[in-house]
Enzyme design. Structure first.
Site, PDB file in Angstrom:
ATOM      1  N   GLU A 182       0.821  -1.225   0.000  1.00 26.07           N
ATOM      2  CA  GLU A 182       0.000   0.000   0.000  1.00 26.07           C
ATOM      3  C   GLU A 182       0.852   1.271   0.000  1.00 26.07           C
ATOM      4  O   GLU A 182       0.521   2.236   0.698  1.00 26.07           O
ATOM      5  CB  GLU A 182      -0.931   0.008   1.214  1.00 26.07           C
ATOM      6  CG  GLU A 182      -1.953  -1.105   1.206  1.00 26.07           C
ATOM      7  CD  GLU A 182      -3.045  -0.929   2.262  1.00 26.07           C
ATOM      8  OE1 GLU A 182      -2.746  -0.366   3.326  1.00 26.07           O
ATOM      9  OE2 GLU A 182      -4.182  -1.351   2.004  1.00 26.07           O
ATOM     10  N   GLU A 251      -7.092  -7.530  -0.711  1.00 22.01           N
ATOM     11  CA  GLU A 251      -7.563  -7.552   0.687  1.00 22.01           C
ATOM     12  C   GLU A 251      -9.033  -7.191   0.715  1.00 22.01           C
ATOM     13  O   GLU A 251      -9.385  -6.018   0.608  1.00 22.01           O
ATOM     14  CB  GLU A 251      -6.799  -6.544   1.556  1.00 22.01           C
ATOM     15  CG  GLU A 251      -5.375  -6.918   1.843  1.00 22.01           C
ATOM     16  CD  GLU A 251      -4.673  -5.914   2.770  1.00 22.01           C
ATOM     17  OE1 GLU A 251      -5.358  -5.232   3.550  1.00 22.01           O
ATOM     18  OE2 GLU A 251      -3.445  -5.816   2.673  1.00 22.01           O
TER      19      GLU A 251
HETATM   20  C1  GAL Z   1      -4.375  -2.708   5.023  1.00 20.24           C
HETATM   21  C2  GAL Z   1      -3.017  -3.355   5.189  1.00 20.24           C
HETATM   22  C3  GAL Z   1      -3.142  -4.644   5.999  1.00 20.24           C
HETATM   23  C4  GAL Z   1      -3.943  -4.405   7.236  1.00 20.24           C
HETATM   24  C5  GAL Z   1      -5.295  -3.842   6.850  1.00 20.24           C
HETATM   25  C6  GAL Z   1      -6.174  -3.518   8.020  1.00 20.24           C
HETATM   26  O1  GAL Z   1      -4.253  -1.376   4.746  1.00 20.24           O
HETATM   27  O2  GAL Z   1      -2.442  -3.633   3.945  1.00 20.24           O
HETATM   28  O3  GAL Z   1      -1.869  -5.119   6.300  1.00 20.24           O
HETATM   29  O4  GAL Z   1      -3.258  -3.513   8.033  1.00 20.24           O
HETATM   30  O5  GAL Z   1      -5.124  -2.651   6.180  1.00 20.24           O
HETATM   31  O6  GAL Z   1      -6.411  -4.636   8.756  1.00 20.24           O
END
Ligand code: GAL
Length: 835
Positions: A182, A251
């Site tokens: 990110e 994600e």
């Molecule tokens: C994203 C990040 C993850 C985790 C998630 C929130 O921004 O890539 O590693 O932190 O947010 O749980």
């Protein structure tokens, strides 16, 4: 079918001899991930290996596979593997190669997010703290010292995977790898150096010759060939920065993490399914649940600050690895439905038709075979829709839902219609689990309360720069000489700190403590004190609760009493002493930590006391023995009544505990509305309860019979309420309508022993609180008992004849609640625990 847009990603390497016969090629285009020429959509789920134990891995992976996943995604956590520069640890539960091999053995792919910056609510974003003090270093930017360290570690991980034959071209399971994480969120803050750093990351990654594509999540300008991907709750609007790239959702946040003092967030199965189905409706190719199993932040690995020890995340597999139902089952049903369309989705042409506001029919068609596959979505957040597709049928599409239509004329799934069962888990007191005999010993502070540290500095230092995170604790101590007492007898001690927790002692007496919150880290502690004539000793204990893991320059955030100011304010306000530049004495960590009080092997060297076990005494170590609970159910410690500290079972840290951090009384609801854009505050539980009361003790931490539990209690708490409990499967429920089949499954080889509720009619309430409605079929109980009792799973066909349903009763619904009992010794989990 050949596709001219396939971008071949196979990189031949002179340094590697791929095992040719087993070699798997991974390529892609905008419509598919192409593995050995087969065009695929990929369902993936995150399981972070250090958030469980190596004993749990096969079970978690099996549950993920049963849930219909094709791939497991994990980060690599640099800090735990290289705690000291160039001293590596990949043993036991840190053996990530073994984890990846377990995934491979299950026949699943791996998405390896090396980072090595990971965010992940992990301490310091996964960076080892020694990086912080390397001369000239700046993290996550174009800095030679950092880049060298990042390259050395990345190369080490890549080489370990190569040696184990784990990349796809070697016949291994890894089909994608990630560099950075990110960076698009923060790049602007790093200026031009950010741009050159990310170019370097891309080049460095490519130079690793891994033979599979690299991804960079949430990075709009990711340099080619890095594939930019999307993270969030919904990614249907996302478009990759190159039309040849596949649309990847790396994600999909299935819930959210929790901080001390917060309620527990939930995200409904319906909304997660809606997000996934919308993503594939709109051209998605790869989708990863973050998390599929969240697990536990053991030790001091929780990021932060103030992130709790459980990392449950409301994931399809709960903290202990049990099925979080109906989420797990609903997503499994979704995966099955999507896979029915895989060939057409990845080969077909696409067209879209609007059926009024927020209602879209997306048709994927393979013109050669004339096969079709459709998504019919209604993204209105309140109005259900009746859609007439003429020859293809009529459909009821509830608000905020997507129907998946096989052959475009048969509804095989709707995201808002949940057929999966609900599981309720109950905590059971283990045998003798509340009969604990406690021993205790005080944390010896003879030295620090006298102001004696191990080195001095004429200022208030930054905490992590001093402790290098070898402990949560740092003592700051100074002496103040008072000649005339009149204005100092009623003085005030004022400490300005950047957090996270402060305890203050004056002349050996505890005067109190304070802590900040996640949103308000800096705080000022003030307390009236009486100083005496002559030398006064001020001893301040600063405690950290996990280091920041997110945001531009998160690594440079000050921690501890750095800079202060620390002041003494006399009763006459003009009489203020700023102690900030006094000579401060420092001591890292607690004496009990140095003497390893938590290590049961050294138990005889500690003068544990049996009598007068204190209740409510700060800075106290407690020790007890407990029996291993029978069976295979997960074990937890109920720590309600304790204050704040850390616990160890047989020398292994189960993490920080802080049950006095209680969530607000309001803001929870019994029901969750799945409709509308999700946010973590939409649906929460645990109002007025400790954010975390129960602490997971993995079975592999336990001995066969007897175990040692050691607690360090910082704030003062009552150990007599602590108890050993297990998490057992309680009632299972399901509901369905006429002409459908209700499937209920005990899982884990248990059998159905009791039907607690069965009613076809208009049953009211939810699982755990079902009640008979105004009418019901009098055969309900008999039919369900006949179909289910004594079986591990049962299917109940709800037809007019089985339930003797009359014409006026066809709009009823069947609700069932049952209990499972007994465990089958052939259960995979039982065998694994034994092994
Ligand atoms: C994203 C990040 C993850 C985790 C998630 C929130 O921004 O890539 O590693 O932190 O947010 O749980």
């Amino acid at each position: 079918m050949s596709n001219p847009r396939i971008a071949t990603f196979f990189i031949t390497s002179s340094t590697l001899l791929w095992a040719c016969s087993l070699a798997t090629t991974v390529t892609y285009d905008s419509n598919a991930i192409v593995i050995n020429g087969e065009r695929k959509i990929i369902m993936s789920g995150a399981i972070h290996y250090p958030r469980s134990t190596s004993q749990m891995w096969p079970y978690l992976i099996q549950n993920a596979q049963d849930g219909g996943l094709d791939a497991i995604e994990t980060y690599i956590f640099w800090d735990i593997h290289e705690p000291v520069r160039r001293q590596y640890d990949f043993s036991g539960d840190l053996d990530f190669i073994k984890f990846l091999k377990n995934v491979q053995e299950a026949g699943l792919y791996v998405v390896l997010r090396i980072g090595p910056y990971v965010c992940a609510e992990w301490n310091y974003g996964g960076f080892p703290m020694w990086l912080h003090n390397l001369p000239g270093i700046q993290l996550r930017t174009d800095n030679a010292v950092f880049k060298e360290e990042m390259q050395i570690f990345t190369t080490k991980i890549v080489n370990m995977c190569k040696e184990a034959g784990l990349f796809a071209p070697q016949g291994g399971p890894i089909i994608f790898a990630q560099i950075e994480n990110e960076y698009g969120d923060v790049i602007e803050k790093y200026g031009e150096a950010g741009n050159s750093y990310i170019k370097w990351c891309a080049q460095m990654a490519v130079s690793q010759n891994i033979g599979v594509p690299w991804i960079m999540c949430k990075h709009v300008n990711a340099p080619s060939p890095m594939i930019n991907t999307c993270n969030g709750y919904y990614c249907d609007d996302f478009e990759p920065n190159n039309p040849k790239f596949p649309k990847m959702f790396t994600e999909n946040w299935v819930g959210w993490f929790q901080k001390w003092g917060e309620r527990k967030p939930h995200r409904t199965a319906e909304d997660v399914a809606f997000s996934v189905a919308r993503f594939f409706q709109r051209g998605g190719v790869f989708q990863n649940y973050y998390m599929y199993h969240g697990g536990t932040n053991f030790g001091r690995t929780a990021g932060g600050p103030y992130i709790i020890t459980a990392y449950d995340y409301d994931a399809p597999l709960d903290e202990y690895g049990n099925l979080n139902q109906p989420k797990w089952g609903h997503l499994k049903d979704l995966h099955e439905a999507l896979k029915k369309g895989e060939k057409i989705l990845t080969n077909g042409s696409v067209s879209e038709k609007k059926y009024g506001n927020s209602i879209y029919l997306t048709t994927y068609a393979n013109n050669a075979t004339r096969e079709r596959f459709c998504f019919l979505s209604n993204s209105d957040d309140s109005k259900d829709a009746q859609v007439d597709l003429q020859n293809d049928g009529k459909y009821n599409v509830p608000a905020w839902s997507v129907s998946i239509l096989q052959d475009c004329n048969k509804e095989v799934f709707n995201t808002a219609k949940v057929n999966a069962q609900t599981n309720i888990y109950v905590k059971k007191q283990a045998k003798n689990g509340n009969l604990l005999n406690w021993n205790w010993i005080e944390e010896s502070m003879d030295d620090t309360l006298k102001g004696q540290g191990t080195f001095k500095a004429p200022k208030l230092l930054e905490q992590k720069g001093v402790t290098l995170d070898s402990s949560d604790y740092l003592w700051y101590m100074t002496e103040v000489i008072i000649n005339e007492t009149s204005s100092w007898e009623n003085a005030t001690l004022q400490v300005n700190t950047t957090g996270h927790v402060l305890h203050a002692y004056v002349n050996g007496q505890y005067i109190g403590g304070q802590w900040g919150t996640y949103d308000n880290l800096n705080f000022t502690y003030q307390k009236p004190i009486a100083l005496r004539q002559g030398t006064n000793v001020i001893s301040l204990l600063s405690g950290t609760v996990g280091f920041a893991n997110y945001g531009a320059f998160f690594d440079m955030k000050d921690e501890g009493i750095v800079g202060g100011p620390v002041k003494l304010i006399g009763s006459n306000l003009n009489n203020t002493l700023d102690l900030s530049t006094y000579s401060w004495s420092y001591k890292v960590g607690l004496n009990g930590e140095t003497r390893r009080f938590f290590d049961p092997k050294l138990i005889n060297g500690v003068q544990w006391k049996k009598n007068n076990v204190p209740n409510g005494r700060p800075m106290t170590w407690y020790m007890t023995n407990f029996e291993t609970p029978e069976g295979t159910d997960s074990m937890v410690l109920d720590l309600k009544g304790l204050g704040k500290g850390q616990g160890w079972v047989n020398g292994k840290s189960i993490g920080r505990y802080w049950p006095t951090m209680v969530a607000e009384k309001t803001g929870c609801s019994d029901t969750c509305d799945y409709k509308g854009n999700y946010g973590p505050e939409q649906c929460e539980s645990g109002c007025g309860e400790p954010s975390q009361r129960f602490y997971h003790v993995p079975r592999s931490f336990l001995n066969q019979k007897s175990n040692t539990l050691i607690l360090f209690e910082e704030m003062g708490g009552n150990p007599f309420n602590v108890s050993i409990q297990t998490i057992a499967l309680g009632p299972i429920c399901g509901t369905t309508n006429l002409e459908r089949t209700l499937e209920l499954n005990c899982q884990g080889g248990k059998t159905i022993s009791e039907i607690q509720f069965a009613s076809y009619g208009d049953p009211q309430g939810n699982c755990g609180s079902f009640k008979k409605g105004g009418w019901e079929s009098s055969d309900s109980m008999t039919v369900v008992e006949g179909a289910c009792i004594g079986k591990q799973s049962c299917s109940i066909n709800v037809t007019s004849s089985t339930f003797k349903i009359t014409k006026g009763e066809t709009n009823g619904r069947l609700a069932v609640q049952l209990l499972c009992d007994g465990s089958n010794p052939n259960d995979a989990r039982v065998q694994k625990v034994k092994a």
